[in-house]
Design a protein around this motif. Sequence first.
Motif, PDB file in Angstrom:
ATOM      1  N   ALA A  18     138.985  58.559  89.327  1.00  0.00           N
ATOM      2  CA  ALA A  18     138.100  57.804  90.221  1.00  0.00           C
ATOM      3  C   ALA A  18     136.673  58.331  90.160  1.00  0.00           C
ATOM      4  CB  ALA A  18     138.627  57.870  91.647  1.00  0.00           C
ATOM      5  N   ALA A  19     136.509  59.658  90.276  1.00  0.00           N
ATOM      6  CA  ALA A  19     135.159  60.232  90.230  1.00  0.00           C
ATOM      7  C   ALA A  19     134.522  60.055  88.866  1.00  0.00           C
ATOM      8  CB  ALA A  19     135.214  61.710  90.598  1.00  0.00           C
ATOM      9  N   SER A  20     135.339  60.057  87.817  1.00  0.00           N
ATOM     10  CA  SER A  20     134.812  59.890  86.468  1.00  0.00           C
ATOM     11  C   SER A  20     134.160  58.532  86.299  1.00  0.00           C
ATOM     12  CB  SER A  20     135.948  60.069  85.457  1.00  0.00           C
ATOM     13  OG  SER A  20     135.506  59.774  84.153  1.00  0.00           O
ATOM     14  N   TRP A  21     134.793  57.472  86.847  1.00  0.00           N
ATOM     15  CA  TRP A  21     134.236  56.130  86.679  1.00  0.00           C
ATOM     16  C   TRP A  21     133.338  55.710  87.826  1.00  0.00           C
ATOM     17  CZ3 TRP A  21     133.828  54.523  82.126  1.00  0.00           C
ATOM     18  CH2 TRP A  21     134.789  54.829  81.156  1.00  0.00           C
ATOM     19  N   ARG A  22     133.281  56.541  88.897  1.00  0.00           N
ATOM     20  CA  ARG A  22     132.364  56.223  89.991  1.00  0.00           C
ATOM     21  C   ARG A  22     130.910  56.329  89.541  1.00  0.00           C
ATOM     22  NH1 ARG A  22     134.110  59.832  94.065  1.00  0.00           N
ATOM     23  NH2 ARG A  22     136.057  58.650  94.022  1.00  0.00           N
ATOM     24  N   GLN A  45     128.077  64.545  84.815  1.00  0.00           N
ATOM     25  CA  GLN A  45     128.868  64.284  86.014  1.00  0.00           C
ATOM     26  C   GLN A  45     130.255  63.760  85.639  1.00  0.00           C
ATOM     27  OE1 GLN A  45     128.369  64.983  89.062  1.00  0.00           O
ATOM     28  NE2 GLN A  45     129.606  63.598  90.326  1.00  0.00           N
ATOM     29  N   GLN A  46     130.296  62.870  84.679  1.00  0.00           N
ATOM     30  CA  GLN A  46     131.580  62.325  84.244  1.00  0.00           C
ATOM     31  C   GLN A  46     132.453  63.408  83.611  1.00  0.00           C
ATOM     32  OE1 GLN A  46     131.565  59.281  81.051  1.00  0.00           O
ATOM     33  NE2 GLN A  46     132.622  57.963  82.522  1.00  0.00           N
ATOM     34  N   ARG A  47     131.844  64.273  82.823  1.00  0.00           N
ATOM     35  CA  ARG A  47     132.611  65.360  82.186  1.00  0.00           C
ATOM     36  C   ARG A  47     133.231  66.285  83.230  1.00  0.00           C
ATOM     37  NH1 ARG A  47     131.735  70.593  81.156  1.00  0.00           N
ATOM     38  NH2 ARG A  47     129.644  70.479  82.047  1.00  0.00           N
ATOM     39  N   ARG A  48     132.464  66.638  84.248  1.00  0.00           N
ATOM     40  CA  ARG A  48     132.997  67.520  85.290  1.00  0.00           C
ATOM     41  C   ARG A  48     134.140  66.847  86.049  1.00  0.00           C
ATOM     42  NH1 ARG A  48     127.189  69.627  86.383  1.00  0.00           N
ATOM     43  NH2 ARG A  48     127.301  71.753  85.559  1.00  0.00           N
ATOM     44  N   GLY A  66     142.458  56.735  91.391  1.00  0.00           N
ATOM     45  CA  GLY A  66     141.841  55.423  91.582  1.00  0.00           C
ATOM     46  C   GLY A  66     142.831  54.340  91.948  1.00  0.00           C
ATOM     47  N   ARG A  67     143.987  54.703  92.453  1.00  0.00           N
ATOM     48  CA  ARG A  67     145.035  53.730  92.795  1.00  0.00           C
ATOM     49  C   ARG A  67     144.893  53.337  94.272  1.00  0.00           C
ATOM     50  NH1 ARG A  67     150.253  56.881  91.426  1.00  0.00           N
ATOM     51  NH2 ARG A  67     151.196  55.003  92.349  1.00  0.00           N
ATOM     52  N   TYR A  68     143.792  52.720  94.592  1.00  0.00           N
ATOM     53  CA  TYR A  68     143.479  52.470  96.001  1.00  0.00           C
ATOM     54  C   TYR A  68     144.394  51.426  96.639  1.00  0.00           C
ATOM     55  CZ  TYR A  68     139.225  54.838  94.460  1.00  0.00           C
ATOM     56  OH  TYR A  68     138.342  55.737  93.932  1.00  0.00           O
ATOM     57  N   ALA A  69     144.713  50.362  95.925  1.00  0.00           N
ATOM     58  CA  ALA A  69     145.603  49.351  96.487  1.00  0.00           C
ATOM     59  C   ALA A  69     147.000  49.928  96.694  1.00  0.00           C
ATOM     60  CB  ALA A  69     145.648  48.130  95.568  1.00  0.00           C
TER      61      ALA A  69
END
Length: 595
Positions: free
Chosen positions: A543-547, A532-535, A365-368
Amino acid sequence: MTALADAVEALARAGPAGVLFWTGAGVSRGAPSCLPTGWQLTERTFSALFRPFTLETVLAYHELLGWRRGAICPTEPVRTRPPRLETALGAGSQQSPDLVGEVLADLRDARPNPVHEFLAAHLDAGGRQLTANFDLCVERAFHERRGRPPCPGQIHHFHHALADGTDPARLGATLAHIERGFDDADRAAFVERLRGPARRIVVVGYSGSDFFDVDVAVAGLPPGALDGRTVHWVNHSSCAWHRPAPQPPTAVFGVEAGNPDGTLPALAGHLRRAGATVEFLCGPTTELLDGLASRWGFDPVPPPVLRPPRPVGTAVDDRRRLAATFLFFRAVGLVPEVRRLLPAEPAVSAEELALSRSDLMWEEGRYADLRRWWRRQPPSPRRTERIGATLWVQGRLLPAYAWLTWHRRRTSDAADLRLIAETEARVIEHMGLVPDLRWLGRPLGRRVARWLPTPSQQDGLHVFRRLADVHGSLKYATAAAPRPESEAAETQEWFLEAGNVHAALSFQHRRLRDNHRAGTPVAELARRYRDQQRRAEILGSTAASWRVLLLPRAGQVFTLREAVVGCAAVQFGAWHRVRLLGRLLLDRARSRGRA
């Protein structure tokens, strides 16, 4: 009559010329051939080309994710889904293309067994055959019988065969080869035999897992193309002959296992839609063949004598094993394993290492930080696309659109255009979803078809399925109609079949978005979103966890504290954080108002 007697009687009446045999690796197990099954070949590939315990690591992830393969016969257990052999061979062969030939070396000179001799007699009596096998055992048995090869076209190796002088790269043994499907000539040859004069098709020793080429070719047949044909699909079992009863659905990662019962290969559904009657049978394969042999006047087919396949040695040093393992973990999206191996400096290309570092920053999630990192890289289409992608995923949609549009209009190369245009279309899609830009996103979405490339399987799995997905998403968005869940589910299934569980997880997120219904109970939403968050956590993607916070009614599932933690953990843009927290608070307020 028993299931065996029924099948033998129907096939015997049709005669050899009225029966098409469709064979797979299972017919070559018995001595003296002693060739490996698909699973044994997978074990051999991992042992020969990768670091120790790589296979066990992948199976452990599949088990944690709940990715299992259903059983056709009740006596079979439900197993953890193994990694795709073609994906493993493809990753291993990137270091040395000749390694595919070494892993398959014993197929080149294998001796025929009694099943091959039966199949050769079938050809000699005017029959025809389709086979997924690389070996030429049936042709050798025919030559021993008649002193010449079979007539041209009688037997078709739809993944080609490993004859003397054959380049192993031509075989349908790697994902890079099969993901594009059959070429026109191979498709025509396959369909011509399937739609030939034979009204009975017997499938033996074949798993039905050729998703990218065989399934696509059969699914493309027009309705009624196989009318009047009966497929007798023999699923080898040591138990007495019977027809398997429908089993309860088997829950697997993302999708049900290819059919309403959760047990049968998806190919069976494609055959039925083309008009064929498909009958599954469980029992010893050689009993069926021996029954036909006695009716047709062929030599008896005794039960197979099973011996371990011959060991095959490959000269792969630790350095190449490390590189192959790294490339395989990249191909299947196991982020924690890629992160673990990257400091060991695997001997892969500089571009591969750069993309690996980029992907890890993306998943963190380090997009910047990632955008700054790409700005320091030399100019390239990938650099352009990644800078635009980081702006998009931060929620900075107008800058992302301006950046990508400017570069796309100055791109003439077709491959570069597909790369940039797909991300630009994603930006426009999301502009149509957020309230403050919906006024612009929807008109732009109606014009996307003018410049967005048409998806083609020949472009490869990732480009093809992502373009197909964004085409479908924009079509429904511009029509202001809900998108069917089946569209994202189809793309997810393609990635699962390739073994890329990380890409499949991304399209599971899209399925949750597409499948949302206003009346879904909060408890059910919580189960889906938490799962979904667990996977995502299993696959090491912050990133996918908090998306999941972006999904509909997420504010009714996650607490305000979780929302703040998620917004802080991922480098969203400032305005995107305001959008996100505002929507989550609104969800909670609506929920309390209804309560």
